[in-house]
Motif scaffolding. Sequence first.
Motif, PDB file in Angstrom:
ATOM      1  N   THR A 187      11.051   9.041  65.839  1.00 18.01           N
ATOM      2  CA  THR A 187      10.952  10.474  65.584  1.00 18.01           C
ATOM      3  C   THR A 187      11.418  11.296  66.779  1.00 18.01           C
ATOM      4  OG1 THR A 187       8.973   9.929  64.330  1.00 18.01           O
ATOM      5  CG2 THR A 187       9.369  12.252  64.711  1.00 18.01           C
ATOM      6  N   GLU A 188      11.699  10.641  67.851  1.00 21.17           N
ATOM      7  CA  GLU A 188      11.930  11.347  69.102  1.00 21.17           C
ATOM      8  C   GLU A 188      13.312  11.953  69.255  1.00 21.17           C
ATOM      9  OE1 GLU A 188      10.693   9.231  72.473  1.00 21.17           O
ATOM     10  OE2 GLU A 188       9.149   8.095  71.429  1.00 21.17           O
ATOM     11  N   MET A 189      13.780  12.675  68.274  1.00 26.16           N
ATOM     12  CA  MET A 189      15.105  13.235  68.394  1.00 26.16           C
ATOM     13  C   MET A 189      15.129  14.436  69.353  1.00 26.16           C
ATOM     14  SD  MET A 189      15.052  14.327  64.379  1.00 26.16           S
ATOM     15  CE  MET A 189      16.500  15.257  64.718  1.00 26.16           C
ATOM     16  N   HIS A 190      14.051  15.188  69.321  1.00 29.93           N
ATOM     17  CA  HIS A 190      14.061  16.418  70.100  1.00 29.93           C
ATOM     18  C   HIS A 190      13.299  16.260  71.402  1.00 29.93           C
ATOM     19  CE1 HIS A 190      15.542  17.939  66.394  1.00 29.93           C
ATOM     20  NE2 HIS A 190      14.457  17.536  65.787  1.00 29.93           N
ATOM     21  N   PHE A 191      13.997  16.088  72.465  1.00 27.94           N
ATOM     22  CA  PHE A 191      13.384  15.898  73.777  1.00 27.94           C
ATOM     23  C   PHE A 191      12.500  14.661  73.787  1.00 27.94           C
ATOM     24  CE2 PHE A 191      13.871  20.494  73.250  1.00 27.94           C
ATOM     25  CZ  PHE A 191      14.888  20.649  74.168  1.00 27.94           C
ATOM     26  N   MET A 192      11.820  14.532  74.879  1.00 30.25           N
ATOM     27  CA  MET A 192      11.041  13.324  75.058  1.00 30.25           C
ATOM     28  C   MET A 192       9.545  13.596  75.033  1.00 30.25           C
ATOM     29  SD  MET A 192      13.280  10.830  75.382  1.00 30.25           S
ATOM     30  CE  MET A 192      13.693  11.600  73.803  1.00 30.25           C
ATOM     31  N   GLN A 193       9.119  14.720  74.456  1.00 30.89           N
ATOM     32  CA  GLN A 193       7.678  15.005  74.469  1.00 30.89           C
ATOM     33  C   GLN A 193       6.846  13.808  74.073  1.00 30.89           C
ATOM     34  OE1 GLN A 193       9.544  17.113  72.524  1.00 30.89           O
ATOM     35  NE2 GLN A 193       9.057  19.241  72.997  1.00 30.89           N
ATOM     36  N   PRO A 194       7.135  13.183  72.930  1.00 27.51           N
ATOM     37  CA  PRO A 194       6.260  12.099  72.499  1.00 27.51           C
ATOM     38  C   PRO A 194       6.074  11.035  73.567  1.00 27.51           C
ATOM     39  CG  PRO A 194       7.731  12.716  70.734  1.00 27.51           C
ATOM     40  CD  PRO A 194       8.187  13.454  71.958  1.00 27.51           C
ATOM     41  N   SER A 195       7.163  10.583  74.175  1.00 30.03           N
ATOM     42  CA  SER A 195       6.945   9.523  75.160  1.00 30.03           C
ATOM     43  C   SER A 195       6.342  10.059  76.446  1.00 30.03           C
ATOM     44  CB  SER A 195       8.218   8.723  75.420  1.00 30.03           C
ATOM     45  OG  SER A 195       9.330   9.542  75.431  1.00 30.03           O
ATOM     46  N   LEU A 196       6.703  11.276  76.821  1.00 31.72           N
ATOM     47  CA  LEU A 196       6.098  11.840  78.027  1.00 31.72           C
ATOM     48  C   LEU A 196       4.589  11.948  77.870  1.00 31.72           C
ATOM     49  CD1 LEU A 196       8.619  14.650  78.976  1.00 31.72           C
ATOM     50  CD2 LEU A 196       8.078  12.577  80.267  1.00 31.72           C
ATOM     51  N   ARG A 197       4.178  12.345  76.662  1.00 31.54           N
ATOM     52  CA  ARG A 197       2.747  12.488  76.440  1.00 31.54           C
ATOM     53  C   ARG A 197       2.062  11.121  76.485  1.00 31.54           C
ATOM     54  NH1 ARG A 197       2.559  17.506  71.990  1.00 31.54           N
ATOM     55  NH2 ARG A 197       3.646  18.918  73.393  1.00 31.54           N
ATOM     56  N   HIS A 198       2.753  10.139  76.017  1.00 29.56           N
ATOM     57  CA  HIS A 198       2.171   8.807  76.069  1.00 29.56           C
ATOM     58  C   HIS A 198       2.082   8.319  77.516  1.00 29.56           C
ATOM     59  CE1 HIS A 198       1.006   4.815  75.067  1.00 29.56           C
ATOM     60  NE2 HIS A 198       2.068   4.304  75.651  1.00 29.56           N
ATOM     61  N   GLU A 199       3.117   8.596  78.276  1.00 22.80           N
ATOM     62  CA  GLU A 199       3.104   8.157  79.676  1.00 22.80           C
ATOM     63  C   GLU A 199       1.999   8.842  80.478  1.00 22.80           C
ATOM     64  OE1 GLU A 199       7.059   8.806  81.202  1.00 22.80           O
ATOM     65  OE2 GLU A 199       7.921   7.596  79.577  1.00 22.80           O
ATOM     66  N   GLY A 200       1.776  10.103  80.184  1.00 24.32           N
ATOM     67  CA  GLY A 200       0.722  10.828  80.897  1.00 24.32           C
ATOM     68  C   GLY A 200      -0.635  10.187  80.628  1.00 24.32           C
ATOM     69  N   TYR A 201      -0.849   9.841  79.386  1.00 26.33           N
ATOM     70  CA  TYR A 201      -2.089   9.170  78.987  1.00 26.33           C
ATOM     71  C   TYR A 201      -2.250   7.858  79.754  1.00 26.33           C
ATOM     72  CZ  TYR A 201      -4.207   5.496  75.998  1.00 26.33           C
ATOM     73  OH  TYR A 201      -4.891   4.414  75.519  1.00 26.33           O
ATOM     74  N   GLU A 202      -1.190   7.082  79.741  1.00 24.59           N
ATOM     75  CA  GLU A 202      -1.244   5.762  80.354  1.00 24.59           C
ATOM     76  C   GLU A 202      -1.495   5.846  81.858  1.00 24.59           C
ATOM     77  OE1 GLU A 202       1.359   2.775  77.980  1.00 24.59           O
ATOM     78  OE2 GLU A 202       2.028   2.723  80.061  1.00 24.59           O
ATOM     79  N   GLN A 203      -0.794   6.769  82.498  1.00 20.35           N
ATOM     80  CA  GLN A 203      -0.945   6.865  83.938  1.00 20.35           C
ATOM     81  C   GLN A 203      -2.350   7.310  84.329  1.00 20.35           C
ATOM     82  OE1 GLN A 203       1.551   5.728  85.912  1.00 20.35           O
ATOM     83  NE2 GLN A 203      -0.076   5.802  87.461  1.00 20.35           N
ATOM     84  N   ALA A 204      -2.921   8.183  83.505  1.00 17.53           N
ATOM     85  CA  ALA A 204      -4.285   8.641  83.811  1.00 17.53           C
ATOM     86  C   ALA A 204      -5.241   7.453  83.766  1.00 17.53           C
ATOM     87  CB  ALA A 204      -4.711   9.718  82.821  1.00 17.53           C
ATOM     88  N   LEU A 205      -5.045   6.586  82.790  1.00 14.82           N
ATOM     89  CA  LEU A 205      -5.898   5.392  82.710  1.00 14.82           C
ATOM     90  C   LEU A 205      -5.700   4.522  83.943  1.00 14.82           C
ATOM     91  CD1 LEU A 205      -5.618   4.109  79.009  1.00 14.82           C
ATOM     92  CD2 LEU A 205      -7.263   5.691  80.019  1.00 14.82           C
TER      93      LEU A 205
END
Lengths: 344, 344
Positions: A187-205
């Motif tokens: 679904t990630e056609m428009h920018f990288m929000q989805p993966s960026l949001r996932h990375e933020g989650y992961e890094q916080a953990l």
Amino acid sequence: MVGIEDVARLAGVSTATVSRALSGKDHVSERAREKVKRAAAELGYVASSSAYTLATGRHRNIGVVLPFVDRWFFSVALEAVETVLIERGYDLTLYNLGDSESQRSKIFNDFLLRKRVDGVLCIAVKPLEAELEALNRTGKPVVGIGGPIKGIRTLAINDYNAAYLATEHLIGLGHTRIANIGGLPPTEMHFMQPSLRHEGYEQALIDAGLQVRPTWFVPADFTISGAYHAAKQVLGDPRNSPTAIVCASDEMGFGAIMAAKDLGLRVPEDVSVIGMDNHDMSEFFGLSTINQDVRGQGRHAAETLLSVLEAKDDEVPTNIEQSTEWNVELLIRSSTARPAAGGR
Amino acid sequence: MVGIEDVARLAGVSTATVSRALSGKDHVSERAREKVKRAAAELGYVASSSAYTLATGRHRNIGVVLPFVDRWFFSVALEAVETVLIERGYDLTLYNLGDSESQRSKIFNDFLLRKRVDGVLCIAVKPLEAELEALNRTGKPVVGIGGPIKGIRTLAINDYNAAYLATEHLIGLGHTRIANIGGLPPTEMHFMQPSLRHEGYEQALIDAGLQVRPTWFVPADFTISGAYHAAKQVLGDPRNSPTAIVCASDEMGFGAIMAAKDLGLRVPEDVSVIGMDNHDMSEFFGLSTINQDVRGQGRHAAETLLSVLEAKDDEVPTNIEQSTEWNVELLIRSSTARPAAGGR
DNA sequence: CTGAAAGCGCTTACAG
DNA sequence: CTGAAAGCGCTTACAG
């Protein structure tokens, strides 16, 4: 159709004077102005915008490009942009990309080049290299919401930080078993929000020394129903279910809350849920979230575009790469709380 | 900016020939056409739409007026209209009334009269007498979704019949205690849908010989949360609660279903709920409803407007009063069923 | 302060 | 089939 000549005749002046009196830009005697205004009102005269454009080169019209209009984020941003434009006397021409490739290509290769607009505002649309190049050849300023986009001014939140903040909130409450429902790669056609949001989650953990479990990341599309099914999946696991979920959008948060309820779990006693957006319905759901003030973003982007336009004669460069970060804030409502003492 | 002269020069023909070759409307020799096309492509030439408009009187642009864009019905209709217009080569200028009186008046008294559009499409907006008159003086065709509206072509469902049908479905299942969550009178600025839908509900009860209880009509705004609270109110009554609810919109239906669940009631075992619209999320909620195919209505209205436009030179009258009724259908999903044998 | 006139960039009868 | 030219309805230097 009544034209400027008719007004001039009725007022007993030249068309030049009519033009000046009505635009208010040039000095005209009080007396002439009065006569002209009266005549124009009497005839119901309105200047032809195409003649105005041909003579001045200005359109008083902005093209707004977006991928959908029937989704919350886009319709809200659109409405905010429209409000600013109307207020400032500009029309808004809508270019909805839709999901057909042919519509997108028509819009970028034909409509947007027809010399109809003074500038273009892209809402969460990332023009392709070639599309942007064609746009730039028209010499019109382009401003984007979401980004960054090479070569143009953009306004965007930091998706990575937003997700990090949401996750941090849950960690701060004492949660250690935190799942994430986020964007499906396809679904990630428009920018990288989805993966960026996932990375933020992961890094916080990771930064908190918590375990990142692959089964606790469930991809879903950005809809209530997509998240509902995803949440049932993680929460339903009898052995390994999390005590909190970070959702990549508020609509996904709604789905997660509904799924929890349908499983007989209480929010927040049994599961905490946090979303992202501050959707108009989040208050109703009591959803804690990251407020990104979509209306504010829309207004700001529209104003940025207009100021570039109005400064154009001076030395403000039309299109420069410039990514402005829009602030977000954590909004704590009733869907997040400390985990139950002994787990569930 | 490359103009028609540049193309003519490069192709070695007159601007008249360029115009003819590119528009394809007049006969041009194959050879000239080729040269022109090549030259135009090489220069990246696109005709100026304002010059085109000034010369022809056509704008290839439609003004779309609506009260909101951030609500489901409107955004979906808008998207459908846009799709048709883009396909047919027309731009869409958006006029969102919003909730400020000043914005509405600017749009009707200024923007819409600027000679920018070939026609106007009103989505669930009823122009005032004076507004319509000003519009008509421009000689542009106007088509409306929702209606009827005096003096113009409109497309609308029969709200009364739709509500009657929904209620009839519940009666047919054996329900006799049927509540209605519907429009608040003060909200009824745009047409009379809310009251028509209420009347349809009431008449269906009367025709079936059922009692109409004033306490079973709960007014609410057309939102999920409004209906949620209204539904809690009726369903929570320990002595007099209904076994079924007719909601005036699907979003209200969602609110009612959520309220029922939160009260510990099962849908449809304890309460049946029916909505109206066929919202994109109704499938997810399993909500029985009256499908009004909003996308179909949008497409149809857009096509009607374009055909009036294209027939204009002939004898099709620009604006005539003509109200077309759009069909609806009952869509039975899982939120409606026979009432429990012994009541609850 | 005001008017005559050029010019914006196309399309389209009118001739040829 | 093609070109020269008028015309669409404004705005704005340029003179006065």
